[in-house]
Design an enzyme around this catalytic site. Structure first.
Site, PDB file in Angstrom:
ATOM      1  N   ASP A  17     100.100  61.271 -39.962  1.00 60.84           N
ATOM      2  CA  ASP A  17      99.645  62.248 -38.964  1.00 60.84           C
ATOM      3  C   ASP A  17     100.385  63.563 -39.127  1.00 60.84           C
ATOM      4  OD1 ASP A  17      98.088  60.167 -37.436  1.00 60.84           O
ATOM      5  OD2 ASP A  17     100.101  59.351 -37.200  1.00 60.84           O
ATOM      6  N   GLU A 273      96.899  58.018 -46.179  1.00 60.37           N
ATOM      7  CA  GLU A 273      95.917  59.095 -46.356  1.00 60.37           C
ATOM      8  C   GLU A 273      96.464  60.238 -47.209  1.00 60.37           C
ATOM      9  OE1 GLU A 273      93.606  60.068 -42.947  1.00 60.37           O
ATOM     10  OE2 GLU A 273      93.399  62.159 -43.501  1.00 60.37           O
TER      11      GLU A 273
HETATM   12  O1  TRH Z   1     102.843  57.194 -43.784  1.00 59.22           O
HETATM   13  P1  TRH Z   1     101.466  56.738 -44.012  1.00 59.22           P
HETATM   14  O2  TRH Z   1     101.283  55.295 -44.086  1.00 59.22           O
HETATM   15  O3  TRH Z   1     100.539  57.331 -42.881  1.00 59.22           O
HETATM   16  C1  TRH Z   1      99.495  56.623 -42.307  1.00 59.22           C
HETATM   17  C2  TRH Z   1      98.161  57.054 -42.798  1.00 59.22           C
HETATM   18  O4  TRH Z   1      97.967  58.435 -42.697  1.00 59.22           O
HETATM   19  C3  TRH Z   1      97.093  56.337 -42.036  1.00 59.22           C
HETATM   20  O5  TRH Z   1      95.821  56.733 -42.461  1.00 59.22           O
HETATM   21  C4  TRH Z   1      97.277  56.613 -40.590  1.00 59.22           C
HETATM   22  O6  TRH Z   1      96.321  55.980 -39.865  1.00 59.22           O
HETATM   23  C5  TRH Z   1      98.664  56.156 -40.186  1.00 59.22           C
HETATM   24  O7  TRH Z   1      99.618  56.846 -40.946  1.00 59.22           O
HETATM   25  C6  TRH Z   1      98.933  56.425 -38.735  1.00 59.22           C
HETATM   26  O8  TRH Z   1     100.911  57.356 -45.395  1.00 59.22           O
HETATM   27  P2  TRH Z   1     100.489  58.831 -45.804  1.00 59.22           P
HETATM   28  O9  TRH Z   1      99.248  59.254 -45.129  1.00 59.22           O
HETATM   29  O10 TRH Z   1     100.485  58.823 -47.247  1.00 59.22           O
HETATM   30  O11 TRH Z   1     101.669  59.756 -45.290  1.00 59.22           O
HETATM   31  C7  TRH Z   1     102.935  59.768 -45.896  1.00 59.22           C
HETATM   32  C8  TRH Z   1     103.479  61.183 -45.905  1.00 59.22           C
HETATM   33  O12 TRH Z   1     104.836  61.159 -46.284  1.00 59.22           O
HETATM   34  C9  TRH Z   1     102.769  62.087 -46.889  1.00 59.22           C
HETATM   35  O13 TRH Z   1     102.602  63.380 -46.337  1.00 59.22           O
HETATM   36  C10 TRH Z   1     103.731  62.168 -48.071  1.00 59.22           C
HETATM   37  C11 TRH Z   1     105.039  62.082 -47.355  1.00 59.22           C
HETATM   38  N1  TRH Z   1     106.180  61.617 -48.149  1.00 59.22           N
HETATM   39  C12 TRH Z   1     107.229  62.487 -48.330  1.00 59.22           C
HETATM   40  O14 TRH Z   1     107.197  63.634 -47.869  1.00 59.22           O
HETATM   41  N2  TRH Z   1     108.306  62.054 -49.047  1.00 59.22           N
HETATM   42  C13 TRH Z   1     108.380  60.816 -49.577  1.00 59.22           C
HETATM   43  O15 TRH Z   1     109.404  60.455 -50.218  1.00 59.22           O
HETATM   44  C14 TRH Z   1     107.269  59.944 -49.401  1.00 59.22           C
HETATM   45  C15 TRH Z   1     107.305  58.565 -49.996  1.00 59.22           C
HETATM   46  C16 TRH Z   1     106.192  60.373 -48.685  1.00 59.22           C
END
Ligand code: TRH
Length: 377
Positions: A17, A273
């Site tokens: 989010d 996402e």
């Molecule tokens: O963290 P998530 O599992 O988020 C999820 C999904 O968005 C899902 O659809 C939603 O319903 C739920 O949250 C509530 O995975 P996502 O979307 O990949 O988000 C991770 C974020 O973290 C992304 O912006 C990348 C960031 N990130 C970093 O900035 N540094 C890191 O080291 C890593 C591993 C990720």
């Protein structure tokens, strides 16, 4: 005249989010000269992606975005010209009144979750509910014509290509994370939810003829990694070797550094996402761990994406990648599917580039939102 935007984000769980809304807010400021306030209810989650966040402040500027802590006890504030409720979050009722009291109603949109399902095309841009006379609209990201597209910053693919062609820049970046890339080793990043299939993948990598180096940012899959390694409490910096496999735990890095990590790797396991989309922009083969939903509706979303993504792939490659994704998302053994995907690596690598180009040929989500606003006024 500068258009004022308010983006509202509640952190349900994880980082998607805030990851999506922070990315969008920055892009609206940097590329569309909008004045953006980003209202976030959980600054601690935000801080992990953006360590310069001061979690004690109610108001602060970050990269041109006015970041506001969204307090439970809402204080009256003027409504903006464009209001985005991310992922169907409920706006404070006093803010909704402020929207209705404006001389001209704002454009109010719900930024929805990403899905490759066909129905999204029919719903994108449609009116939703009304509050008094203020109309809300659905805005759906997506992979196909007729949807709102995907978040993609200007020049992203050019920066990615340059970085991928610059071995020294990659080496320096990885070194900053404490990673020494062994020549000939396959570099893999792993960001996933808890997954019972992990042990079978690691076993396959450990007994493979080709060495692999798996980089695991601190996240939910770590408990499974610990079980496989046989050590509790793994922290960033931990390195474990077994057979042909080196597993290394990384710190959770800044959002832009995470992009660079994906760009360095030959294969990226991602989730949710935002990381899922970023892995597509990396132009490398990927494995998606989809966010689990009630009654397994996420599996339909997985199939919808696979249908689009595998279009045009030869049958063997299509079977290999679909088999791997399905097994991973079912938490089943993936060894056989991994080996099939490795056999198809070249085809899958070319396909990942082609898919990335195809997606990049469409308008990005921030531009589509701005266009939606222009057409609406
Ligand atoms: O963290 P998530 O599992 O988020 C999820 C999904 O968005 C899902 O659809 C939603 O319903 C739920 O949250 C509530 O995975 P996502 O979307 O990949 O988000 C991770 C974020 O973290 C992304 O912006 C990348 C960031 N990130 C970093 O900035 N540094 C890191 O080291 C890593 C591993 C990720």
């Amino acid at each position: 005249m500068t258009v004022r935007w308010d983006i509202f984000c509640t952190v349900v769980d994880n980082y998607g989010d805030i990851g999506v809304t922070w990315r969008l807010a920055r892009q609206l400021v940097a590329e569309h000269r909008c004045a953006v306030r980003l209202w976030v209810d959980d600054l601690r989650a935000f801080e992990r992606l953006c360590p310069s966040i001061d979690v004690t402040l109610t108001e602060q500027w970050q990269q041109g975005v006015q970041v506001r802590h969204w307090p439970k006890d809402w204080q009256p504030t003027e409504a903006a010209d464009v209001v985005i409720a991310a992922f169907a979050c409920q706006l404070p009722s006093a803010y909704m009144d402020a929207m209705a009291e404006r001389p001209a109603a704002p454009l109010w949109m719900n930024l929805d979750y990403l899905s490759a399902e066909d129905w999204v095309i029919g719903c994108h841009g449609l009116p939703s509910v009304k509050y008094k006379h203020v109309q809300k609209y659905f805005f759906f990201p997506g992979f196909q014509e007729g949807t709102g597209g995907l978040l993609r910053e200007a020049g992203l693919l050019e920066r990615r290509r340059e970085f991928q062609q610059d071995g020294e820049a990659q080496r320096a970046f990885l070194q900053g994370l404490g990673v020494e890339r062994e020549s000939g080793a396959r570099l893999i990043s792993l960001f996933a939810y808890e997954n019972d299939g992990l042990a079978s993948w690691f076993d396959a990598l450990a007994t493979d003829a080709r060495p692999s180096h798996v980089l695991v940012p601190e996240s939910r899959i770590l408990a499974d990694v610990e079980r496989w390694v046989g050590i509790d409490g793994l922290k960033a910096g931990a390195v474990h070797r077994r057979g042909a496999l080196t597993v290394q735990v990384l710190p959770f890095v800044r959002q832009d550094e995470y992009d660079q990590l994906l760009w360095c790797c030959d294969f990226n396991a991602v989730r949710g996402e935002d990381s899922f989309v970023r892995a597509q922009w990396a132009g490398r083969p990927l494995l998606w761990h989809i966010y689990q939903q009630e009654e397994d509706v996420h599996l339909e979303k997985l199939e919808a994406f696979l249908r689009l993504y595998t279009e045009g792939l030869p049958e063997a490659a299509e079977k290999a990648i679909s088999g791997l994704w399905r097994a991973w998302n079912a938490g089943q053994g993936v060894a056989e599917h991994w080996s099939a995907a490795c056999e198809q690596h070249q085809v899958l690598a070319e396909h990942a580039q082609a898919w990335c180009q195809k997606q990049a040929s469409r308008a990005d989500l921030a531009t589509a939102l701005v266009k939606f606003y222009r057409n609406w006024i």
